[in-house]
Design a protein around this motif. Sequence first.
Motif, PDB file in Angstrom:
ATOM      1  N   LEU A  81       0.832  -1.207   0.000  1.00  0.00           N
ATOM      2  CA  LEU A  81       0.000   0.000   0.000  1.00  0.00           C
ATOM      3  C   LEU A  81       0.861   1.250   0.000  1.00  0.00           C
ATOM      4  CD1 LEU A  81      -2.791  -1.081   2.501  1.00  0.00           C
ATOM      5  CD2 LEU A  81      -3.065  -0.651   0.062  1.00  0.00           C
ATOM      6  N   ASP A 118      -3.531   1.964  -8.516  1.00  0.00           N
ATOM      7  CA  ASP A 118      -4.461   3.063  -8.794  1.00  0.00           C
ATOM      8  C   ASP A 118      -3.988   4.379  -8.204  1.00  0.00           C
ATOM      9  OD1 ASP A 118      -7.503   1.044  -8.432  1.00  0.00           O
ATOM     10  OD2 ASP A 118      -6.015   1.170 -10.033  1.00  0.00           O
ATOM     11  N   ALA A 123      -9.155   3.273 -13.840  1.00  0.00           N
ATOM     12  CA  ALA A 123      -9.333   3.864 -12.503  1.00  0.00           C
ATOM     13  C   ALA A 123      -8.528   5.152 -12.371  1.00  0.00           C
ATOM     14  CB  ALA A 123      -8.918   2.858 -11.431  1.00  0.00           C
ATOM     15  N   ARG A 168     -14.446  -1.809 -19.978  1.00  0.00           N
ATOM     16  CA  ARG A 168     -14.779  -1.040 -18.762  1.00  0.00           C
ATOM     17  C   ARG A 168     -13.973   0.259 -18.719  1.00  0.00           C
ATOM     18  NH1 ARG A 168     -14.105  -6.071 -15.768  1.00  0.00           N
ATOM     19  NH2 ARG A 168     -16.082  -7.128 -15.913  1.00  0.00           N
ATOM     20  N   GLU A 218     -15.156   2.737 -21.269  1.00  0.00           N
ATOM     21  CA  GLU A 218     -16.392   3.393 -20.836  1.00  0.00           C
ATOM     22  C   GLU A 218     -16.083   4.621 -19.987  1.00  0.00           C
ATOM     23  OE1 GLU A 218     -19.110   0.705 -18.981  1.00  0.00           O
ATOM     24  OE2 GLU A 218     -20.673   2.221 -18.792  1.00  0.00           O
ATOM     25  N   LYS A 219     -15.025   4.520 -19.191  1.00  0.00           N
ATOM     26  CA  LYS A 219     -14.673   5.636 -18.314  1.00  0.00           C
ATOM     27  C   LYS A 219     -13.898   6.720 -19.057  1.00  0.00           C
ATOM     28  CE  LYS A 219     -14.106   2.896 -14.201  1.00  0.00           C
ATOM     29  NZ  LYS A 219     -13.149   2.159 -13.445  1.00  0.00           N
ATOM     30  N   ARG A 258     -22.509  -0.866 -24.042  1.00  0.00           N
ATOM     31  CA  ARG A 258     -22.568  -0.026 -22.846  1.00  0.00           C
ATOM     32  C   ARG A 258     -21.508   1.068 -22.921  1.00  0.00           C
ATOM     33  NH1 ARG A 258     -22.889  -3.931 -19.208  1.00  0.00           N
ATOM     34  NH2 ARG A 258     -20.657  -3.970 -18.910  1.00  0.00           N
ATOM     35  N   ALA A 315     -22.618   3.712 -25.401  1.00  0.00           N
ATOM     36  CA  ALA A 315     -23.716   4.543 -24.876  1.00  0.00           C
ATOM     37  C   ALA A 315     -23.199   5.546 -23.859  1.00  0.00           C
ATOM     38  CB  ALA A 315     -24.794   3.662 -24.265  1.00  0.00           C
ATOM     39  N   THR A 316     -22.332   5.098 -22.971  1.00  0.00           N
ATOM     40  CA  THR A 316     -21.799   6.007 -21.949  1.00  0.00           C
ATOM     41  C   THR A 316     -20.996   7.123 -22.600  1.00  0.00           C
ATOM     42  OG1 THR A 316     -21.654   4.194 -20.393  1.00  0.00           O
ATOM     43  CG2 THR A 316     -20.386   6.160 -19.874  1.00  0.00           C
ATOM     44  N   ARG A 353     -21.794  11.173 -22.784  1.00  0.00           N
ATOM     45  CA  ARG A 353     -20.887  12.131 -22.147  1.00  0.00           C
ATOM     46  C   ARG A 353     -20.425  13.192 -23.139  1.00  0.00           C
ATOM     47  NH1 ARG A 353     -17.456   8.385 -19.578  1.00  0.00           N
ATOM     48  NH2 ARG A 353     -16.107   8.240 -21.377  1.00  0.00           N
ATOM     49  N   ALA A 391     -13.705   9.885  -8.883  1.00  0.00           N
ATOM     50  CA  ALA A 391     -13.376   9.428 -10.240  1.00  0.00           C
ATOM     51  C   ALA A 391     -13.850  10.405 -11.307  1.00  0.00           C
ATOM     52  CB  ALA A 391     -14.008   8.054 -10.488  1.00  0.00           C
ATOM     53  N   PRO A 408     -22.069  18.221 -14.640  1.00  0.00           N
ATOM     54  CA  PRO A 408     -22.225  18.377 -16.081  1.00  0.00           C
ATOM     55  C   PRO A 408     -22.373  17.049 -16.814  1.00  0.00           C
ATOM     56  CG  PRO A 408     -20.183  19.407 -15.305  1.00  0.00           C
ATOM     57  CD  PRO A 408     -20.804  18.737 -14.134  1.00  0.00           C
ATOM     58  N   ALA A 409     -21.849  15.950 -16.232  1.00  0.00           N
ATOM     59  CA  ALA A 409     -21.848  14.688 -16.957  1.00  0.00           C
ATOM     60  C   ALA A 409     -22.949  13.729 -16.500  1.00  0.00           C
ATOM     61  CB  ALA A 409     -20.497  13.991 -16.794  1.00  0.00           C
ATOM     62  N   PRO A 436     -27.118   8.842 -16.418  1.00  0.00           N
ATOM     63  CA  PRO A 436     -27.701   7.623 -16.958  1.00  0.00           C
ATOM     64  C   PRO A 436     -27.537   6.420 -16.018  1.00  0.00           C
ATOM     65  CG  PRO A 436     -25.660   8.166 -18.103  1.00  0.00           C
ATOM     66  CD  PRO A 436     -25.957   9.316 -17.195  1.00  0.00           C
ATOM     67  N   HIS A 478     -26.598   3.369 -16.178  1.00  0.00           N
ATOM     68  CA  HIS A 478     -25.446   2.474 -16.108  1.00  0.00           C
ATOM     69  C   HIS A 478     -24.249   3.117 -15.429  1.00  0.00           C
ATOM     70  CE1 HIS A 478     -24.717   4.741 -19.836  1.00  0.00           C
ATOM     71  NE2 HIS A 478     -23.464   4.634 -19.481  1.00  0.00           N
ATOM     72  N   PHE A 479     -24.362   4.364 -15.064  1.00  0.00           N
ATOM     73  CA  PHE A 479     -23.289   4.961 -14.260  1.00  0.00           C
ATOM     74  C   PHE A 479     -23.106   4.182 -12.961  1.00  0.00           C
ATOM     75  CE2 PHE A 479     -22.140   7.843 -17.164  1.00  0.00           C
ATOM     76  CZ  PHE A 479     -22.039   9.191 -16.852  1.00  0.00           C
ATOM     77  N   VAL A 501     -20.481   1.831 -13.662  1.00  0.00           N
ATOM     78  CA  VAL A 501     -19.215   2.562 -13.816  1.00  0.00           C
ATOM     79  C   VAL A 501     -18.659   2.900 -12.437  1.00  0.00           C
ATOM     80  CG1 VAL A 501     -18.203   4.708 -14.661  1.00  0.00           C
ATOM     81  CG2 VAL A 501     -19.886   3.492 -16.054  1.00  0.00           C
ATOM     82  N   ALA A 541     -17.091   0.114 -10.355  1.00  0.00           N
ATOM     83  CA  ALA A 541     -15.728  -0.276 -10.736  1.00  0.00           C
ATOM     84  C   ALA A 541     -14.685   0.783 -10.370  1.00  0.00           C
ATOM     85  CB  ALA A 541     -15.683  -0.529 -12.247  1.00  0.00           C
ATOM     86  N   CYS A 542     -15.125   1.885  -9.804  1.00  0.00           N
ATOM     87  CA  CYS A 542     -14.158   2.945  -9.463  1.00  0.00           C
ATOM     88  C   CYS A 542     -13.354   2.555  -8.226  1.00  0.00           C
ATOM     89  CB  CYS A 542     -14.890   4.262  -9.192  1.00  0.00           C
ATOM     90  SG  CYS A 542     -15.593   5.014 -10.664  1.00  0.00           S
ATOM     91  N   VAL A 543     -12.258   3.319  -8.038  1.00  0.00           N
ATOM     92  CA  VAL A 543     -11.368   3.051  -6.900  1.00  0.00           C
ATOM     93  C   VAL A 543     -12.135   3.222  -5.591  1.00  0.00           C
ATOM     94  CG1 VAL A 543      -9.297   3.855  -5.698  1.00  0.00           C
ATOM     95  CG2 VAL A 543      -9.371   3.833  -8.199  1.00  0.00           C
TER      96      VAL A 543
END
Lengths: 679, 458
Positions: free
Chosen positions: A344, A376, A408, A435, A438-439, A467, A470-471, A475, B175, B353-354, B370, B372-373, B376, B379-381
């Motif tokens: 860590l 991360d 991440a 994934r 998507e981010k 997915r 779409a995301t 955005r 995130a 804004p998002a 939306p 499905h966020f 998202v 899966a974030c930290v």
Amino acid sequence: MPSTRTRILAGLVVCVLAAAAVSWAAEADVEQAMKDLPKYEFGQSRAQLTLIQETLRAAEPAKRTDLCNRLAALLSSGATDAAKRWVCRQLSIFGTEAQVPQLAPLLVDEQLSDMARYALERIEHPSAVEAMRKALASAKPGQKIGLINSLGVRRDEKAVDDLVKALQGGDQPTATAAARALAKIGGPKAVEALADMRTKAEGDLLAVVRDAYLQCADGLLAAGKAAQAAEMYQQMYKPDLPKHVRTAALRGIVAAGGEKTMPLLTEILTGNDTEMQASALRFLREVAGPEITKALTDLLPKLPPETQAMMLADLGARGDPAALPAVAKAVASDNEAVKKAAVLALGQLGDASTLPALTALAAGGPCADEARQALDTLPAANVNPAMIEQAKSAEPNVRKEVIRSLGARGVTAAVPVLVQAARADDKAVRQEAFRSLEKLAGSQAVPELVALVVNPKDAEDRPAAQRALATVAGRCPEKEACASAMLAALDAAPADAKAALLQTLPAAGTDKALAALKKCVGSDDEKVRDAAIRSLADWPDPAAAPDLLAIAQTVEKTAHQVLALRGYIRLAGSESLKADQRLQMYKDAMAAAKRPDEKKQVLGGLGGVKAVAALEMVIPALDDAALQKEACAAAVAIAKNLGGQGKPVIVEAMKKVLAISKDKRLNGEAQTLLKKAGG
Amino acid sequence: MVTLRLTRRRLLRAAPAAVIVVPRYVLGGPGHTPPSAVPTRATVGTGAVGMIHVLANTPDAPPVQVAVCDVDRRRLAAAAAKAGRGCRAIADFRRIMDRTDVDVVVVATPPHWHALVTLAAVRAGKDVLCEKPFTRSIAEGRAVADAARRYGRVVCVHTMGRDGPWRTLRKAVTAGVLGRPLTVRLGPASGFGFKVRTWLGRTDLAPQPVPAALDYDFWLGPAPEQPYHPHRVHRTFRGYWDYDGGGLTDMGQHWLDGVHYALGLDDAGPVHVSADGPQPAHADAVGPWRRAVIEYADGTRITLESGEAEVVGRGGERGAEAERYQAPFPEKPDTRQTPGRPDAAPAPFVEGPAGRAFFDPRRHRLTFDPPHFGEVVDACVEPPATIEFPEAVTTRSSAPTRLPGAEAAHRSVTPLHLANLAIRLGRAIRWDPSAERVVGDDAAECLVNPPMRPPWHL
């Protein structure tokens, strides 16, 4: 006939006189309130007090001072105690030095001492402090304590001699207050007096004196007199003193620094008082400096495992990269707690050189979770490019971890590599790539994402690709470009891919995208038709509403009917629509609804419409047992916001609610609304 | 953060049977505390909330609840009876601080006492669990936070905690899923209630005789002397500025602390606070309010809404005539769902804004737009893991606690105090969060640190 000019002048004169009349009337009210004030008692109406207070608040400075003077004059009159207390409260907010002469005598008044002090403590003028200081000599013990407290709050250095006397006097409560006040004021005399009392005081007073002494040391430290502060802290770090006092002293020793600091810390960290060790490490976090880091890393291997684990956490928190070699070495420890702590800490101190170790650990093993967390949080600037390189071609287990971490970490520069990874041979790598895309992906990646939807490496990847697309489309601000890319691929796409693309169109939300959806509603292919209706139901604005209603009214398949209607009802709640448009939509929806669930949804939407017609629409539902609960809630919600309109309708509705609802709170509201409406 | 002890115990609800209860003072200094040691506690303030904190000692184990304290003899007796054998009933909280067999002090007094009791406990080397709102004034919070840091004490405030939807929101915000700047809306429409009507003060209180069992002077403590009336004390004290800040601080600290945590504002403060309440505000009784807006330098804007469509007195008066708004019988807060939208309150809770986040008060979770966020964000930290108050006490770990510590709680109640100042003064407040001072408003600055009645002081 008077000329226009004359008429205008006459009008102006009338306006001025009217304004003056209003002002004179207001003045008269305040004057009356001032006349009545001396008779005020607790429990009476405070309306006139409020009037005076508001006048004070709104007054220009000169007028406010005049009013305050008049209030202050009451303090020596025959006004009631309640009135005088109220006056003191006002002077504590609005008072100035002009009222000090009237307030000062009350400092030794049996009843009003505290309230007078309230005012003087907050009047920012030397005369107020002086008055409180002078009153010390004649104040009774309880009053004296209050005065001492206030002099401490005001940091009155001229009061120090008196406070020292009070500290050394025999009365414990007074001495306690004096110690606290001296702590706030500080200075050499205060420090000397408190140091002396440390050897003489007992019981509660001793505890207060010690705390005050520490506070003085804190003050010296804050003023840059570290050496003097350190000396005081060292005096308080004695084995015969309570542990919490030594803890406070330790904090000061660490903060002040000096040559005695590290030997003391070494003694603590190699000892077996775990509580002091935890405190020491916590305090060290507040002190920067490479010499501290070096001392800690030199000490690290000599410590027992539990303490090593604590120190590794704190080395990480310190953020000094000089600790990296020692931390990296600790990753190889046999002790699991030490190993995890080191991993860590690597996440807080590491750089590109630590990537191989971390990615290998993240790929599997007892420290996998810690390694992922560390990946991360790796701080260094050279880490992201190194990760991108690994994302291209590392062994699959490592590659997927790196790809996950890039998402991440928000590394948008990785998008091209992620697009490639979305076609990797390894399924887990592809899934992580989607994934992260998507981010991270932006509008430039939309054509490639479309291609991934239409033609994925494996058909099982299509949902993830859909997915992500779409995301990203949702955005991106470049909606037309996104829609164009999707539509370009739509016609030629096979049915499965077409269905997936259709479900991303609402995210683009353009007119052309809507037109394409509408066209696909009539498709011969069941999958395409189903996807088109679902997407239409998710459309972001009311443009889709007419088609949705038509589908709800005509389609045979129940699932489609329900989807379309729910989408329609959702759109009826759009803030962009006027109330009458929304009402019409709810009316159409109610007529088209075949099941209670959708009718309830309509009622929920109606609850947000501030119109009598909405309430009229809800009333019939109050007779339907399946809808009564929602209808009652909607009726009350609408009625609350009608502002007095539609009283007969409110009466009718609330009577029905009260007759059928079992919700006590709702019934209470309905009762109130009924009463207001004259029912 | 690696903790020293790998075992956890839920102290506040633990059955003390089958564990060895050893006051930490026996084990202080050199030596290790056995993993099974349970800190002993004293509870100060044994009203409705305080009694929840009073544990019942079991006959076959050493007592955990070693003292209870209240200035009302009837309540004190009831608390001592609940705790049972081994628990002393004490009328003066200062005598608790003398005791070496008390590790933790639970503060469940009215808020005008919170800081003083907490300070006394910290200065005596105790750890503290304090009820919310943390303080009655901004200056009190700064004093307590500084003292807790000085003495290395664990001080936590008993909010609903920084987990569940707050943790989810923190992941999303950290995130950048929703973008920046963020707008937060806290009110019945977004799933949060403020008990505004529950905690209204009364403006027609004629003095009453003090009940024989109540030491009223001690109950008042640092607050200005006022004639006794039952509505000013015990259950309904929240309706009076001298003791509390109404529903805004009572429920507000639950919500705003979670928001501060999620948005990374634990060390921050607002720069501008405005509020909309009936004017002029009553000088003694807390009244209704409609909206408060709290703005931060980074563009974050938090709006608090009472859900009161009109700000009126019970007799229908508005503004200056609303002096006689009477407090109704306490009601439950309005946090109902909107029919037809079972998954969330109708208005967005956080908007960027998002995307947007909605709060479901029934399931205590967030949903996103939306939709499905949600995946998202999953899966974030993860934010750093938190520990419970009992574990922080027994292990002295530096890991963050699920309940806010003193500094964070002070920071999250400060905007609420500022909102109440804006209501009381009828104007917006500019605030310097670094210096913790009001900017350009002497009257407001006066109210940041109200004087105390002797012998009480910070």
